[in-house]
Enzyme design. Structure first.
Site, PDB file in Angstrom:
ATOM      1  N   SER A   1      41.182  39.492  14.818  1.00 24.47           N
ATOM      2  CA  SER A   1      39.826  39.387  15.352  1.00 24.47           C
ATOM      3  C   SER A   1      38.933  38.970  14.197  1.00 24.47           C
ATOM      4  O   SER A   1      39.253  39.226  13.030  1.00 24.47           O
ATOM      5  CB  SER A   1      39.372  40.737  15.913  1.00 24.47           C
ATOM      6  OG  SER A   1      37.963  40.780  16.078  1.00 24.47           O
ATOM      7  N   SER A   2      37.822  38.341  14.504  1.00 25.35           N
ATOM      8  CA  SER A   2      36.850  38.075  13.435  1.00 25.35           C
ATOM      9  C   SER A   2      36.405  39.379  12.789  1.00 25.35           C
ATOM     10  O   SER A   2      36.081  39.419  11.597  1.00 25.35           O
ATOM     11  CB  SER A   2      35.634  37.333  13.997  1.00 25.35           C
ATOM     12  OG  SER A   2      36.001  36.076  14.509  1.00 25.35           O
ATOM     13  N   ASN A   3      36.419  40.458  13.585  1.00 23.91           N
ATOM     14  CA  ASN A   3      35.910  41.741  13.102  1.00 23.91           C
ATOM     15  C   ASN A   3      36.764  42.351  12.005  1.00 23.91           C
ATOM     16  O   ASN A   3      36.264  43.150  11.203  1.00 23.91           O
ATOM     17  CB  ASN A   3      35.781  42.722  14.269  1.00 23.91           C
ATOM     18  CG  ASN A   3      34.765  42.273  15.288  1.00 23.91           C
ATOM     19  OD1 ASN A   3      34.077  41.275  15.087  1.00 23.91           O
ATOM     20  ND2 ASN A   3      34.666  43.012  16.389  1.00 23.91           N
TER      21      ASN A   3
ATOM     22  N   LYS B   1       7.355  24.686 -31.608  1.00 27.37           N
ATOM     23  CA  LYS B   1       7.665  26.000 -31.033  1.00 27.37           C
ATOM     24  C   LYS B   1       9.051  25.981 -30.392  1.00 27.37           C
ATOM     25  O   LYS B   1       9.410  25.056 -29.675  1.00 27.37           O
ATOM     26  CB  LYS B   1       6.628  26.385 -29.982  1.00 27.37           C
ATOM     27  CG  LYS B   1       6.671  27.853 -29.571  1.00 27.37           C
ATOM     28  CD  LYS B   1       5.493  28.182 -28.657  1.00 27.37           C
ATOM     29  CE  LYS B   1       5.337  29.676 -28.463  1.00 27.37           C
ATOM     30  NZ  LYS B   1       6.501  30.294 -27.830  1.00 27.37           N
TER      31      LYS B   1
ATOM     32  N   PRO C   1      43.882  27.231  18.280  1.00 28.15           N
ATOM     33  CA  PRO C   1      43.146  27.964  17.234  1.00 28.15           C
ATOM     34  C   PRO C   1      43.106  29.473  17.441  1.00 28.15           C
ATOM     35  O   PRO C   1      43.136  30.226  16.460  1.00 28.15           O
ATOM     36  CB  PRO C   1      41.740  27.360  17.291  1.00 28.15           C
ATOM     37  CG  PRO C   1      41.648  26.672  18.603  1.00 28.15           C
ATOM     38  CD  PRO C   1      43.035  26.234  18.952  1.00 28.15           C
TER      39      PRO C   1
ATOM     40  N   ASP D   1      45.216  31.314  20.012  1.00 31.21           N
ATOM     41  CA  ASP D   1      46.512  31.880  20.373  1.00 31.21           C
ATOM     42  C   ASP D   1      47.519  31.837  19.236  1.00 31.21           C
ATOM     43  O   ASP D   1      48.431  32.678  19.185  1.00 31.21           O
ATOM     44  CB  ASP D   1      47.091  31.139  21.587  1.00 31.21           C
ATOM     45  CG  ASP D   1      46.239  31.305  22.833  1.00 31.21           C
ATOM     46  OD1 ASP D   1      45.447  32.274  22.880  1.00 31.21           O
ATOM     47  OD2 ASP D   1      46.365  30.471  23.756  1.00 31.21           O
TER      48      ASP D   1
ATOM     49  N   THR E   1      31.982  35.452  12.926  1.00 35.67           N
ATOM     50  CA  THR E   1      32.893  34.886  13.923  1.00 35.67           C
ATOM     51  C   THR E   1      32.952  33.366  13.857  1.00 35.67           C
ATOM     52  O   THR E   1      34.027  32.762  13.953  1.00 35.67           O
ATOM     53  CB  THR E   1      32.474  35.335  15.335  1.00 35.67           C
ATOM     54  OG1 THR E   1      32.551  36.760  15.405  1.00 35.67           O
ATOM     55  CG2 THR E   1      33.364  34.715  16.397  1.00 35.67           C
TER      56      THR E   1
ATOM     57  N   THR F   1      12.277  53.576 -31.894  1.00 30.37           N
ATOM     58  CA  THR F   1      12.220  54.281 -30.619  1.00 30.37           C
ATOM     59  C   THR F   1      10.795  54.199 -30.106  1.00 30.37           C
ATOM     60  O   THR F   1       9.846  54.236 -30.898  1.00 30.37           O
ATOM     61  CB  THR F   1      12.646  55.754 -30.774  1.00 30.37           C
ATOM     62  OG1 THR F   1      11.789  56.405 -31.719  1.00 30.37           O
ATOM     63  CG2 THR F   1      14.090  55.856 -31.273  1.00 30.37           C
ATOM     64  N   HIS F   2      10.630  54.080 -28.802  1.00 27.81           N
ATOM     65  CA  HIS F   2       9.299  53.878 -28.204  1.00 27.81           C
ATOM     66  C   HIS F   2       8.633  52.614 -28.751  1.00 27.81           C
ATOM     67  O   HIS F   2       7.400  52.512 -28.767  1.00 27.81           O
ATOM     68  CB  HIS F   2       8.388  55.088 -28.457  1.00 27.81           C
ATOM     69  CG  HIS F   2       8.964  56.383 -28.008  1.00 27.81           C
ATOM     70  ND1 HIS F   2       8.746  56.919 -26.758  1.00 27.81           N
ATOM     71  CD2 HIS F   2       9.777  57.274 -28.653  1.00 27.81           C
ATOM     72  CE1 HIS F   2       9.378  58.073 -26.648  1.00 27.81           C
ATOM     73  NE2 HIS F   2      10.022  58.308 -27.787  1.00 27.81           N
TER      74      HIS F   2
ATOM     75  N   SER G   1       7.745  24.190 -26.157  1.00 24.55           N
ATOM     76  CA  SER G   1       6.380  24.106 -25.635  1.00 24.55           C
ATOM     77  C   SER G   1       5.951  22.662 -25.473  1.00 24.55           C
ATOM     78  O   SER G   1       6.296  21.805 -26.287  1.00 24.55           O
ATOM     79  CB  SER G   1       5.410  24.826 -26.576  1.00 24.55           C
ATOM     80  OG  SER G   1       4.069  24.653 -26.154  1.00 24.55           O
TER      81      SER G   1
END
Length: 461
Positions: A139-141, A324, A130, A132, A100, A187-188, A318
């Site tokens: 609505s802010s909602n 590195k 602001p 009206d 809001t 794999t794995h 590093s």
């Protein structure tokens, strides 16, 4: 010395520094919510301005705003959209859960700019009010969730989708000539059968293609706007047809397919569409984490790791180990991925706490979603520029590791059986000899027979 003016709301009068255009409710929010420094994202403010512009146009067309008022509001918003009043939207995320105060911040600033144009004096509520006028029929909602959806779509279309398309293009470009580079699969994290480097990268390419498809699917519900539901979804104080006309105006202004939500009760009380979209961002983070980690592993070394990819060297790595160089772009991207995953947890919890007719975790939901979009977009662009563009295969290392792999033995299964092939692999591993030497030693195959069968180029299709 600072100059002040007096503004008022239902709680009474309050001082506001003269140089700012906001009103009493914005100032009270500044006074009451001094919580950290995370402000409402700029793209959300832009979305809210677009919303007010379209609402004013519809209200004028419906005969609910005078021409002078509507025109002054429209001009004020154009100046906001041009970036003229960025310092007039100071509110933090940590405020009322309906947003809001940010909605009123926008209403007050628009009215103040318009009043200055019409009277020569900023602030006040005359001739442009602001509530009206700027907030008429709203609505802010319903306004704040509408802005949430508009901002999400704009950020996604302007930032995330281009970034992912950029990554997709460079992954495709890099891998198109790698169909002859045969490497060992894993794999794995253990040696497996061969594949080409292009085949390996095709998995990453498909992940990004699917990511783009998921975004488009998840956006379908985000295109639905709550505006017109007003306070609880019944549409009180909003004219019949306002919601449809409003959505058409937003779609026209943004060139995005926005529509009015068919059920406003759902769009105020729940944010399932944004939770789902955050889930898509989470999935993208999962994909990027996998891709980045694979590139990190394949580029490990330079002498004692896998070393199958050369990664660009961007900076020293590093403060103690001379020479590195680290995969820093991968590290930045994977950290972003963890943040996005965490953001999704926040959005999930916030989305699940819509009580009765209104979810009041709206600001934290949109803050995390927009942060995720921005982080993913920026980190992907950086990853492409400083890493993907410079990726190069280490052919010598790829060939060495492939030719040493015990898992090439798999291709012998149809010829000598699984058990005998396993004996060859174990023998080779135990005595540090080649598969060919082990096969000959165990009298399963001659060298000529082995060479005819074990051909990596024939093992990749």
């Amino acid at each position: 010395m600072k100059n002040y003016r007096i503004e008022s709301d239902s709680f009474g009068e309050i001082q506001i520094e003269e140089k700012f255009y906001w009103g009493a409710q914005t100032q009270r929010s500044l006074n009451n919510f001094k919580i950290s420094k995370q402000k409402m994202p700029k793209i959300l403010i832009r979305a809210l301005a677009i919303l007010k512009k379209c609402a004013a146009q519809v209200n004028y067309e419906f005969g609910d705003l005078e021409y002078k008022i509507a025109t002054s509001i429209d001009k004020a918003i154009d100046r906001i959209l041009a970036g003229e009043f960025e310092d007039n939207f100071p509110l933090v995320v940590w405020q009322t859960g309906s947003g809001t105060q940010t909605n009123m911040n926008m209403n007050e600033v628009i009215a103040s700019i318009a009043n200055e144009e019409l009277t020569g004096k900023k602030g006040g509520k005359f001739p442009v009010h602001p509530n009206d006028h700027v907030n008429k029929g709203q609505s802010s909602n319903d306004s704040f969730p509408t802005a949430m959806h508009i901002a999400t779509v704009l950020a996604t279309k302007q930032q995330l989708i281009p970034a992912l398309n950029n990554l997709l293009t460079y992954l495709q470009d890099k891998s198109k000539d790698w169909d002859k580079i045969i490497k060992i699969g894993r794999t794995h994290l253990q040696d497996a059968t061969p594949l080409t480097l292009k085949q390996e990268f095709s998995g990453y390419i498909t992940q990004i293609e699917y990511a783009l498809e998921r975004i488009e699917d998840a956006l379908k519900k985000v295109y639905l706007l709550a505006q017109g539901g007003t306070a609880v979804g019944t549409g009180i104080n909003s004219k019949i047809g306002f919601d449809i006309k409003f959505a058409q105006k937003v779609a026209e202004f943004t060139q995005q397919p926005f529509k009015t939500a068919p059920n406003k009760f759902e769009s105020l009380a729940a944010h399932d569409a944004l939770v789902e979209f955050s889930g898509t961002l989470n999935t993208i983070a999962v994909s990027l984490m996998k891709i980045a980690n694979d590139i990190r592993l394949l580029g490990s070394g330079p002498r004692c790791g896998l070393g199958e990819l050369h990664l660009p060297e961007n900076e020293p790595g590093s403060s103690i180990m001379p020479g590195k160089v680290n995969p820093t772009q991968v590290e930045a991207l994977t950290m972003v991925c963890t943040q996005v995953m965490g953001n999704h947890v926040t959005v999930t919890i916030a989305g699940s706490n819509g009580h009765l007719e209104l979810n009041v975790f709206k600001p934290v939901i949109i803050y995390n979603i927009l942060q995720s979009i921005e982080l993913l977009s920026d980190s992907v662009n950086s990853f492409v520029t400083h890493c993907v563009k410079g990726l190069e295969p280490n052919i010598a290392r790829i060939n060495t590791l492939r030719d040493k792999s015990l898992m090439l033995v798999t291709v012998l299964n149809p010829h000598i059986g699984y058990d005998n092939a396993a004996k060859i692999a174990k023998e080779a591993h135990k005595y540090g000899i080649t598969l060919k030497e082990a096969a000959k030693k165990l009298n399963f195959l001659s060298e000529e027979e082995f060479d005819k069968i074990v051909v990596p180029e024939k093992m990749i299709s």
